[in-house]
Design an enzyme around this catalytic site. Structure first.
Site, mmCIF file in Angstrom:
data_model
loop_
_atom_site.group_PDB
_atom_site.id
_atom_site.type_symbol
_atom_site.label_atom_id
_atom_site.label_comp_id
_atom_site.label_asym_id
_atom_site.label_seq_id
_atom_site.Cartn_x
_atom_site.Cartn_y
_atom_site.Cartn_z
ATOM 1 N N CYS A 4 -3.377 -5.923 -1.040
ATOM 2 C CA CYS A 4 -4.007 -6.032 0.283
ATOM 3 C C CYS A 4 -5.532 -5.916 0.275
ATOM 4 O O CYS A 4 -6.183 -6.516 1.137
ATOM 5 C CB CYS A 4 -3.400 -5.040 1.264
ATOM 6 S SG CYS A 4 -3.781 -3.311 0.936
ATOM 7 N N ARG B 144 -0.921 -4.783 -13.270
ATOM 8 C CA ARG B 144 -1.282 -3.419 -13.657
ATOM 9 C C ARG B 144 -0.955 -3.197 -15.125
ATOM 10 O O ARG B 144 0.121 -3.575 -15.581
ATOM 11 C CB ARG B 144 -0.520 -2.385 -12.814
ATOM 12 C CG ARG B 144 -0.916 -2.389 -11.361
ATOM 13 C CD ARG B 144 -0.183 -1.349 -10.554
ATOM 14 N NE ARG B 144 -0.346 -1.595 -9.131
ATOM 15 C CZ ARG B 144 0.269 -0.924 -8.170
ATOM 16 N NH1 ARG B 144 1.110 0.045 -8.485
ATOM 17 N NH2 ARG B 144 0.058 -1.212 -6.906
ATOM 18 N N GLU C 143 0.461 -0.971 -17.477
ATOM 19 C CA GLU C 143 1.343 0.192 -17.402
ATOM 20 C C GLU C 143 1.192 1.022 -18.669
ATOM 21 O O GLU C 143 1.821 0.759 -19.691
ATOM 22 C CB GLU C 143 2.798 -0.248 -17.223
ATOM 23 C CG GLU C 143 3.070 -0.951 -15.903
ATOM 24 C CD GLU C 143 3.079 0.006 -14.717
ATOM 25 O OE1 GLU C 143 2.861 1.225 -14.920
ATOM 26 O OE2 GLU C 143 3.313 -0.452 -13.587
ATOM 27 N N ARG D 51 9.911 -2.212 -14.509
ATOM 28 C CA ARG D 51 8.521 -1.785 -14.694
ATOM 29 C C ARG D 51 7.794 -2.880 -15.473
ATOM 30 O O ARG D 51 7.850 -2.918 -16.703
ATOM 31 C CB ARG D 51 8.472 -0.450 -15.442
ATOM 32 C CG ARG D 51 7.109 0.219 -15.484
ATOM 33 C CD ARG D 51 7.219 1.536 -16.252
ATOM 34 N NE ARG D 51 5.949 2.190 -16.412
ATOM 35 C CZ ARG D 51 5.449 3.126 -15.607
ATOM 36 N NH1 ARG D 51 6.171 3.503 -14.566
ATOM 37 N NH2 ARG D 51 4.289 3.688 -15.827
ATOM 38 N N GLU E 99 3.680 -8.409 0.496
ATOM 39 C CA GLU E 99 2.713 -7.451 1.032
ATOM 40 C C GLU E 99 2.646 -7.614 2.537
ATOM 41 O O GLU E 99 2.372 -8.704 3.054
ATOM 42 C CB GLU E 99 1.337 -7.665 0.421
ATOM 43 C CG GLU E 99 0.312 -6.632 0.827
ATOM 44 C CD GLU E 99 0.529 -5.276 0.186
ATOM 45 O OE1 GLU E 99 -0.187 -4.330 0.555
ATOM 46 O OE2 GLU E 99 1.420 -5.148 -0.682
ATOM 47 N N ASP F 14 8.321 6.316 0.904
ATOM 48 C CA ASP F 14 8.852 5.553 -0.230
ATOM 49 C C ASP F 14 10.345 5.344 -0.076
ATOM 50 O O ASP F 14 11.067 6.250 0.371
ATOM 51 C CB ASP F 14 8.612 6.305 -1.546
ATOM 52 C CG ASP F 14 7.311 5.905 -2.213
ATOM 53 O OD1 ASP F 14 6.594 5.053 -1.668
ATOM 54 O OD2 ASP F 14 7.013 6.457 -3.289
ATOM 55 N N GLU G 290 11.722 3.614 -7.320
ATOM 56 C CA GLU G 290 10.959 3.299 -6.113
ATOM 57 C C GLU G 290 10.867 1.786 -5.980
ATOM 58 O O GLU G 290 10.394 1.101 -6.881
ATOM 59 C CB GLU G 290 9.553 3.886 -6.187
ATOM 60 C CG GLU G 290 8.695 3.555 -4.974
ATOM 61 C CD GLU G 290 7.215 3.677 -5.242
ATOM 62 O OE1 GLU G 290 6.458 2.968 -4.547
ATOM 63 O OE2 GLU G 290 6.822 4.451 -6.131
ATOM 64 N N ASN H 283 7.502 0.715 -0.176
ATOM 65 C CA ASN H 283 6.841 1.773 0.581
ATOM 66 C C ASN H 283 6.314 1.233 1.895
ATOM 67 O O ASN H 283 6.124 0.015 2.056
ATOM 68 C CB ASN H 283 5.727 2.444 -0.231
ATOM 69 C CG ASN H 283 4.607 1.485 -0.592
ATOM 70 O OD1 ASN H 283 4.040 0.822 0.266
ATOM 71 N ND2 ASN H 283 4.269 1.413 -1.875
ATOM 72 N N CYS I 34 0.323 -0.683 5.898
ATOM 73 C CA CYS I 34 0.857 -1.742 5.048
ATOM 74 C C CYS I 34 2.224 -1.337 4.508
ATOM 75 O O CYS I 34 2.635 -0.178 4.594
ATOM 76 C CB CYS I 34 -0.091 -2.049 3.889
ATOM 77 S SG CYS I 34 -0.243 -0.700 2.711
ATOM 78 N N ARG J 111 11.710 -5.255 -8.528
ATOM 79 C CA ARG J 111 12.381 -3.966 -8.336
ATOM 80 C C ARG J 111 13.538 -4.065 -7.341
ATOM 81 O O ARG J 111 14.559 -3.406 -7.516
ATOM 82 C CB ARG J 111 11.370 -2.900 -7.908
ATOM 83 C CG ARG J 111 10.425 -2.527 -9.035
ATOM 84 C CD ARG J 111 9.698 -1.234 -8.766
ATOM 85 N NE ARG J 111 8.951 -0.806 -9.940
ATOM 86 C CZ ARG J 111 8.436 0.406 -10.093
ATOM 87 N NH1 ARG J 111 8.568 1.319 -9.148
ATOM 88 N NH2 ARG J 111 7.763 0.714 -11.185
#
Length: 507
Positions: free
Chosen positions: A309, A339, A341, A350, A358, A421, A439, A442, A467, A474
């Site tokens: 975002c 990302r 990790e 993951r 989003e 979450d 997770e 969120n 957001c 996931r």
């Protein structure tokens, strides 16, 4: 807190014996250095303790408490001296810090380990819950002008506070949990997906090529979100950039701590092909990439999108939004975010390149709180009733605080600011009560953070944002972990939308 500062101001001409400078130096303690100090706190304002001129240099020693701090007093003094330029035929052309120390800085608690700052600090001496900070004489005046001294003090206090949370388990509070659901699978779905050629690993860590069947499930999830979340609540689709120039993480706050987790974007310093002949020749000869040579010829210009975002806010940056345009309700799933990790990747649960829906909403505080609750309720309905997943909801450390290195709950939770979450049970991880859940989603009320950071205002008054984010990897990992690969065990809401076919077969 006590500031002690020694500095030299260098002029363009000799200023020895200038009566105008003498008159100014004799007056600063009476008014200039006290201006802005709270009533009754004037004694904590800056004081000029010593001064002298020699040739084109003016040496000063300034002390202060916490109000009108010594570095600020030095900047005020420079401004006043420059106003005298016409009379003394000289202007300040350089300021050199000879000594800057801040003593008895209150840390809030005693540090559990050594505290360090990488720039402009020579030493931090801790005494219980207080510290004496010795700044480097090399600290540039432009850093002081930008508030660098106060930022360093705040950074040290934040580092001490963070030590109290590091190493502890995630702070979270259970809000709700679904009923136990029947599960039809007990294996790692990522391994099965690879065996069935539904996904294939690439040469990059945490990245997959997703086949036709996996993509069909992704599209089914998208349809469900549009039909049961976005359309009923009036959200519209936009396309967000997936590259963030440095100004974006600087404003969003990610620049505080993102560096170990980011994917960096580099561009050539010079685009002339002749400048790159060495790299080209090296590959032609060795068949390898000349990484060391390339790094000398590029410069980092930003990062690949990390939270999805923040790049959007460039659309509103510096604008005043009319009240009739609020609330703004938008979503984006136009591309991946990235990302690094550090803790390692784990199949599709993951990954480093992940695809998210989003969801972003902007409006008055009341509007944002109301929309966040509706989004949370719709997501709960989709995950619990339509996909029939076994899930839990937790109040957790807000994601924007976690990404800035915090491990505590929002101190504005009572105002509605915070994160919820959604976690899903993974049968292959073990028993429900003992295993780690995943997770998958969120929902956050962020408050004024982003509007303030990107200078966005509203004709209607205070402006907040919220957001919701969740990756398809996931969601599908959770779904296949509980429901398996046989469509007869899938809820009709998703089963009727997915078309499975034979994937590519390999010899």
């Amino acid at each position: 807190m006590l500031f002690e500062l020694e500095a030299v101001l260098e002029f363009s001409n000799d200023v020895s014996g200038k009566k105008e400078i003498e008159e100014l130096m004799e007056s600063v303690n009476k008014e200039l250095f006290k201006r802005g100090a709270p009533k009754g706190k004037e004694e904590e304002a800056s004081k000029l303790k010593e001064w002298s001129t020699e040739g084109n240099k003016l040496k000063v020693r300034i002390t202060s408490g916490r109000y009108v701090r010594a570095p600020d007093a030095l900047l005020r003094l420079r401004s006043q001296l420059n106003l005298l330029g016409g009379k003394i035929k000289a202007g300040v052309r350089r300021v050199e810090i000879r000594r800057l120390e801040v003593k008895e800085v209150e840390l809030g608690r005693e540090p559990s380990e050594e505290v360090r700052v990488a720039f402009y600090v020579d030493r931090i001496d801790v005494k219980g819950d207080k510290a004496d900070i010795k700044f480097s004489p090399s600290i540039p005046i432009d850093v002081i002008e930008a508030g660098g001294v106060d930022r360093i003090i705040e950074l040290i206090i934040e580092k001490v506070e963070r030590q109290a949370y590091e190493g502890k388990e995630e702070v979270k509070r259970l809000l709700w949990e679904s009923k136990e659901k029947e599960v039809f699978f007990d294996k790692d779905p990522s391994a099965e997906l690879e065996k069935m050629n539904w996904i294939r690993r690439t040469h990059s860590k945490g990245q997959f090529v997703y086949g036709r069947n996996f993509t069909s499930i992704v599209n089914a999830v998208k349809e469900i979100l549009v039909e049961h979340l976005y359309k009923p609540l009036g959200f519209r689709e936009m396309l967000f950039p997936k590259f963030e120039p440095w100004d974006v993480p600087k404003r969003s706050g990610h620049a505080k701590s993102i560096y170990p987790d980011a994917y960096y974007v580099m561009v050539p310093k010079v685009s002339n092909p002749k400048e790159w002949e060495e790299a080209m020749d090296y590959f032609r000869i060795t068949g390898e990439i000349h990484k060391e040579g390339i790094m000398k010829k590029v410069e980092p210009v930003g990062i690949l999108s990390y939270a999805q975002c923040p790049p959007f806010w460039q659309f509103l940056e510096g604008k005043v939004v009319r009240e009739e345009s609020l609330p703004i309700k938008i979503y984006d799933w136009s591309g991946p975010t990235y990302r690094n990790e550090a803790g390692g990747t784990q199949g599709i649960a993951r990954v480093e390149e992940f695809h998210r829906a989003e969801t972003l909403f902007i409006g008055s505080p009341a509007q944002v709180r109301e929309i966040a609750k509706k989004v949370e309720d719709r997501l709960t309905f989709i995950l619990d009733k339509l996909l029939e997943l076994e899930i839990k909801k937790y109040s957790v450390v807000p994601w924007w605080m976690a990404q800035e290195g915090e491990k505590k709950m929002s101190d504005k939770e009572d105002e509605g600011i915070g994160t919820v979450d959604f976690e899903a049970y993974l049968p292959y991880k073990g028993e429900r009560k003992r295993s780690e859940w995943l997770e998958i989603q969120n929902v956050s009320v962020i408050g004024e953070k982003y509007p303030k950071a990107f200078s966005v205002k509203s004709t209607g008054g205070e402006l907040w944002s919220g957001c919701a984010g969740g990756s398809f990897e996931r969601w599908i990992c959770a779904f296949l972990s509980q429901k398996g690969f046989e469509k007869k065990n899938w809820p009709d809401e998703i089963g009727r939308r997915v078309k499975l076919e034979e994937e590519v077969k390999f010899a």
